[in-house]
Structures are given as structure tokens and as C-alpha cells.
Design an enzyme around this catalytic site. Structure first.
Site, PDB file in Angstrom:
ATOM      1  N   LYS A 166      -6.888  44.812   6.997  1.00  0.00           N
ATOM      2  CA  LYS A 166      -6.382  45.661   5.909  1.00  0.00           C
ATOM      3  C   LYS A 166      -5.888  44.818   4.742  1.00  0.00           C
ATOM      4  O   LYS A 166      -6.188  45.103   3.571  1.00  0.00           O
ATOM      5  CB  LYS A 166      -5.235  46.537   6.423  1.00  0.00           C
ATOM      6  CG  LYS A 166      -4.518  47.334   5.342  1.00  0.00           C
ATOM      7  CD  LYS A 166      -3.401  48.172   5.930  1.00  0.00           C
ATOM      8  CE  LYS A 166      -2.108  47.396   6.073  1.00  0.00           C
ATOM      9  NZ  LYS A 166      -1.222  47.535   4.899  1.00  0.00           N
ATOM     10  N   ASN A 167      -5.135  43.762   5.042  1.00  0.00           N
ATOM     11  CA  ASN A 167      -4.511  42.973   3.986  1.00  0.00           C
ATOM     12  C   ASN A 167      -5.489  42.051   3.269  1.00  0.00           C
ATOM     13  O   ASN A 167      -5.122  41.408   2.282  1.00  0.00           O
ATOM     14  CB  ASN A 167      -3.343  42.162   4.561  1.00  0.00           C
ATOM     15  CG  ASN A 167      -2.177  43.051   4.951  1.00  0.00           C
ATOM     16  OD1 ASN A 167      -2.035  44.167   4.440  1.00  0.00           O
ATOM     17  ND2 ASN A 167      -1.350  42.576   5.863  1.00  0.00           N
ATOM     18  N   CYS A 182       5.851  51.448   2.842  1.00  0.00           N
ATOM     19  CA  CYS A 182       6.762  51.453   3.986  1.00  0.00           C
ATOM     20  C   CYS A 182       8.207  51.258   3.541  1.00  0.00           C
ATOM     21  O   CYS A 182       8.482  50.663   2.505  1.00  0.00           O
ATOM     22  CB  CYS A 182       6.395  50.343   4.971  1.00  0.00           C
ATOM     23  SG  CYS A 182       4.922  50.674   5.931  1.00  0.00           S
ATOM     24  N   ARG A 224      10.299  45.057  -1.953  1.00  0.00           N
ATOM     25  CA  ARG A 224       9.295  44.039  -2.270  1.00  0.00           C
ATOM     26  C   ARG A 224       9.097  44.097  -3.782  1.00  0.00           C
ATOM     27  O   ARG A 224       8.176  44.723  -4.282  1.00  0.00           O
ATOM     28  CB  ARG A 224       7.998  44.322  -1.498  1.00  0.00           C
ATOM     29  CG  ARG A 224       8.148  44.021  -0.009  1.00  0.00           C
ATOM     30  CD  ARG A 224       6.845  44.157   0.736  1.00  0.00           C
ATOM     31  NE  ARG A 224       6.702  45.491   1.292  1.00  0.00           N
ATOM     32  CZ  ARG A 224       5.762  45.825   2.166  1.00  0.00           C
ATOM     33  NH1 ARG A 224       4.892  44.930   2.580  1.00  0.00           N
ATOM     34  NH2 ARG A 224       5.677  47.038   2.638  1.00  0.00           N
ATOM     35  N   ASP A 270       4.850  40.640  10.454  1.00  0.00           N
ATOM     36  CA  ASP A 270       4.045  41.783  10.900  1.00  0.00           C
ATOM     37  C   ASP A 270       3.818  41.813  12.406  1.00  0.00           C
ATOM     38  O   ASP A 270       3.237  42.773  12.923  1.00  0.00           O
ATOM     39  CB  ASP A 270       2.690  41.790  10.175  1.00  0.00           C
ATOM     40  CG  ASP A 270       2.788  42.374   8.778  1.00  0.00           C
ATOM     41  OD1 ASP A 270       3.852  42.906   8.433  1.00  0.00           O
ATOM     42  OD2 ASP A 270       1.796  42.295   8.027  1.00  0.00           O
ATOM     43  N   ARG A 317      -2.327  53.986   8.836  1.00  0.00           N
ATOM     44  CA  ARG A 317      -2.410  53.186   7.617  1.00  0.00           C
ATOM     45  C   ARG A 317      -2.950  51.789   7.902  1.00  0.00           C
ATOM     46  O   ARG A 317      -3.529  51.156   7.017  1.00  0.00           O
ATOM     47  CB  ARG A 317      -1.036  53.063   6.957  1.00  0.00           C
ATOM     48  CG  ARG A 317      -0.510  54.319   6.298  1.00  0.00           C
ATOM     49  CD  ARG A 317       0.817  54.080   5.585  1.00  0.00           C
ATOM     50  NE  ARG A 317       0.699  52.899   4.744  1.00  0.00           N
ATOM     51  CZ  ARG A 317       1.543  51.864   4.777  1.00  0.00           C
ATOM     52  NH1 ARG A 317       2.561  51.864   5.611  1.00  0.00           N
ATOM     53  NH2 ARG A 317       1.370  50.829   3.972  1.00  0.00           N
TER      54      ARG A 317
END
Length: 426
Positions: free
Chosen positions: A22-23, A118, A123, A314, A406
Site C-alpha cells: 500500500k505504501n 488514522c 503527522r 507499523d 484500508r
């Protein structure tokens, strides 16, 4: 709202195909904005965040097309493009800030909503703004939007030395994309070193960018006049792989993870081996793989989250789930996000013994957990509750799993394929 029902106590055996990251996929989708030629991505994971990003790009005027059922996607950002990311489309996903750099670099202006996502902590986008300003952009924040443009008389960003106050992954990605089309040389100091950064850089190089040093804390980018289309395969998701490693280590069994790269998970694998899991890694004609075997109660492991290549934030929640049923006491220190212990109260509902004090959690392992109804608070917290449910006695219901969707591609189906008793309740 969907839920997961898990009946614990099953040993896990078989194979799991690890999906694209995903990232890596999210910035690589945004990188398609840097050219008017077609960009073809393969191994794109089927995730809610990816669908949100695609919807955002569609709304801007990017032509997107799905290729088959294997995660293929073609994107073409031919004119006209609307250089705006409205709040309604980005409020659920912080990664939406990644359109700022490409839009500024190619079109010279952008209007991007301050992002959501989230609730694991702030951030801030100030590092993104400072970096773009160093490259010549004029940026103001008004009415919840970052409004950016080049000064009158300038047609391109210019190279600059950008030294961020903190290591920022999305900031590094934004600067990489912006600098690829900037005039002159850009030096990124204190750059993030994650594999997803390297993967994005390799894609940009395939598009014609001149980049050196990616994967280190100092990245050099020599701007070029234009970028072309390319074909690129999204790197495998190291966090999904790490989550399955933790699941098998906790529940017991023998599972082969296809496409997983051990060199992207060294800190996690080191702790799993110290805990008592057996892990082998290699590569064959089908690509890299990791095999994990576990039998019996593991030993608790203390760790501290840090930027890559350290232990990833994570993976903190998932490894904490292991420590909850491991032998002995452990201390987990979270240094990246201030609100990333929200899963603790839910693990306690399952019978875990955890005490928190600021950034530190102390876990006293218990012989077993007991199934209960729990609520997911963020993406990785969701994964930790699934792991806990796999080892808990009786039935566990995990509520609010839209967080899980997600970031994990068909997680319950993959777990069911290796023997877990897990189902989605609509």
C-alpha cells in the site's frame, strides 16, 4: 458495518501470496501525474486506500483503467487536469498529500486539502510545505487547504537542499516527485530509507528521472525537462508479510509467504527468531519467499520502534499481540506516533496484562487469551486484534474492520486459506 468472527485455536499451515505494498502503490499512483504518457502498474493491492486514491485521480481528470484481476492498472494524466484535491475525497486518507509535489512540478499550481486518516497521532504537513517553499513554491494554508503556486514569471520549481526536521516518508516521496521535474539539482538530507521510497525512486528512474542515493539518508536528484510513461511492478508489502509472520508465530504452524522479502523485515525477523520462531528465507523461479514455523509458547521480546531499518511502528501492535501470550515480561517503546497504543485497551478485554505509561507499554505474558468483542481503532491495531483472536479461547468479534480493509488485501480469505476459522459478518 462489517465485522470479523474468529474462533481461536487453529494451527496455520500452507501458503500465502503477499500483495503489493500500500505504501508504495499510493505514491506511485500519484507519480502518474508527472507525465502525459501512460503509466502501467502491476501488483497493485486491492485496498480501500488505493480505491480512494484512484477516485481522487479520476476526479482530477486522470484516465484510469484496471487490467485483469491481478492488480494491473493503467493511468494517463493527459491534459486537461484539475490540480485540486478536495476535502470530501481526501478526508479519510493522509496519503492524499502526495499529489502536492507532482501537481506543483508539472502544472505549477495545486490546491490540496489538509489530509485526514488514522487517529494514531499528528503527522503534520509543515515539512512538506517547507520543502516545496525551498524549491521556489509560494504556499499558504487557508480554509483547510494548502494553496500552492509558482511565483509569477517562473515555469518550474528549482533544485534545493532540503533537510527536514524529522524523518518523513511521505515528505521524502513528495520531494522526490517534485524534484524529478525541477530545474537543477536537489539534495534531500535526512531522507526516509524505507523500501517503498526505493521502489518509488526506481519507478521514477524508469520514467526518465535522474536519482542517486535512494535507500540512504542522502538522495540526489537532477531535474529533467520531462518524464515519460513506464511499466512498473509494485514491491511486495513488508508490513503484510510481517503481520502474517506474527500470526503464524503466535498461533503455531508452518506457512510459506510468497513474494515476501526478508531483507525488508530484518528487525522484525530478528525479534521473532529470538522469541523462538523458525524462519527461513530465499528465492526461486517464482520470486522471494519467507517460511515461518512455530510450535509452543514463545518468549517475550522487548523492542523500540524507530525509522527504517529499525523496528517499524507499523509492526508494533502485531508484535505486542505475540508478547501478550508469550512467556515472561516485555517492554514496548513507541517513538514514532503518540497515540499508537489505542489497541491496548482492546487487548486487555481479551485478557492481556498490559500497563502503559506515556510512550512505554509493559506486557506480562499470560498463558491464554479469552475471546470477546473488540473494536478496531486504526489499521495496524485491527491486525493485532485479529492475531489475538487467532490464539484466544472461544469466539472473538472484531468490529469496525473498515480500518483493516484500508491496508490488507483480503486478509480473512488469506487466513482462511491457511486454516484459520475466520469469517466476515456483513
Amino acid at each position: 458495518m462489517d465485522k470479523l468472527r474468529i474462533r481461536g485455536g487453529r494451527v496455520l499451515t500452507g501458503e500465502v501470496q503477499i500483495s503489493g505494498a500500500k505504501n508504495a502503490a499510493l505514491p506511485e499512483l500519484c507519480a502518474a501525474l508527472l507525465t502525459d504518457e501512460a503509466v502501467t502498474l502491476s501488483n497493485v493491492p486491492r485496498l480501500r486506500d488505493v480505491a480512494t486514491m484512484r477516485h481522487l485521480l479520476d476526479n482530477m481528470g486522470v484516465q484510469t483503467q484496471t487490467l485483469g484481476e491481478r492488480g494491473g492498472m493503467v493511468l494517463r494524466a493527459a491534459d486537461p487536469i484539475t490540480a485540486e484535491a478536495p476535502y470530501d475525497l481526501v478526508k479519510t486518507m493522509r496519503a492524499s498529500v502526495l499529489v502536492l509535489g507532482p501537481l506543483l512540478a508539472r502544472f505549477g499550481h495545486a490546491r490540496v486539502s489538509l489530509p485526514g486518516g488514522c487517529a494514531i497521532g499528528s503527522r503534520p504537513v509543515d515539512q512538506h510545505i517547507k520543502g516545496m517553499q525551498a524549491m521556489g513554491a509560494e504556499i499558504v494554508v487557508e480554509h483547510g487547504y494548502m494553496v500552492a503556486r509558482l511565483p509569477q514569471g517562473r515555469s518550474r520549481l528549482h533544485g534545493a537542499r532540503i533537510a527536514t526536521d524529522m524523518v518523513t516518508v511521505t515528505g521524502t516521496e513528495n520531494f522526490l516527485m517534485a524534484a524529478a521535474l525541477a530545474q537543477g539539482e536537489t539534495l534531500l538530507e535526512n531522507a526516509a530509507q524505507e523500501p517503498e521510497i526505493t521502489d518509488l525512486a526506481e519507478m521514477l528512474i524508469a520514467m526518465g528521472a535522474k536519482i542517486e542515493g535512494h535507500g540512504t539518508s542522502r538522495i540526489h536528484i537532477q531535474g529533467v525537462d520531462r518524464l515519460k510513461g513506464c511499466e512498473h511492478r509494485v514491491v511486495a508489502d513488508r508490513i503484510e508479510a510481517g503481520t502474517f509472520l506474527c500470526a503464524v508465530a503466535a498461533a503455531g504452524g508452518d506457512v510459506l509467504l510468497r513474494h515476501a522479502r526478508s531483507d525488508h523485515l530484518e528487525a522484525v525477523i530478528e525479534k521473532l527468531v529470538a522469541a523462538g520462531a523458525e524462519i527461513d528465507a530465499g528465492s526461486n523461479a517464482a520470486g522471494p519467499f519467507i517460511r515461518v514455523r512455530s510450535n509452543g509458547r514463545l518468549k517475550a521480546q522487548s523492542f523500540r520502534t524507530t525509522e527504517y531499518p529499525g523496528f517499524p511502528t507499523d509492526m508494533q501492535a502485531q508484535f505486542m499481540a505475540i508478547n501478550c501470550i508469550a512467556e515472561g515480561a516485555s517492554k514496548v517503546t513507541e517513538t514514532i506516533f503518540e497515540n499508537r497504543f489505542m489497541h491496548v485497551n482492546e487487548l486487555v478485554r481479551l485478557g492481556a496484562n498490559i500497563q502503559t505509561d506515556g510512550k512505554v507499554a509493559v506486557i506480562e505474558g499470560v498463558p491464554r487469551l479469552s475471546g470477546a468483542t473488540v473494536m478496531a481503532t486504526d489499521l495496524r491495531a485491527s491486525a493485532s486484534l485479529v492475531i489475538a483472536g487467532l490464539v484466544a479461547d472461544g469466539e472473538t468479534i472484531v468490529d469496525r474492520i473498515y480500518h483493516l480493509d484500508r491496508g490488507y488485501d483480503q486478509m480473512e480469505e488469506k487466513l482462511r486459506g491457511i486454516g484459520a476459522d475466520i469469517e466476515r459478518i456483513k
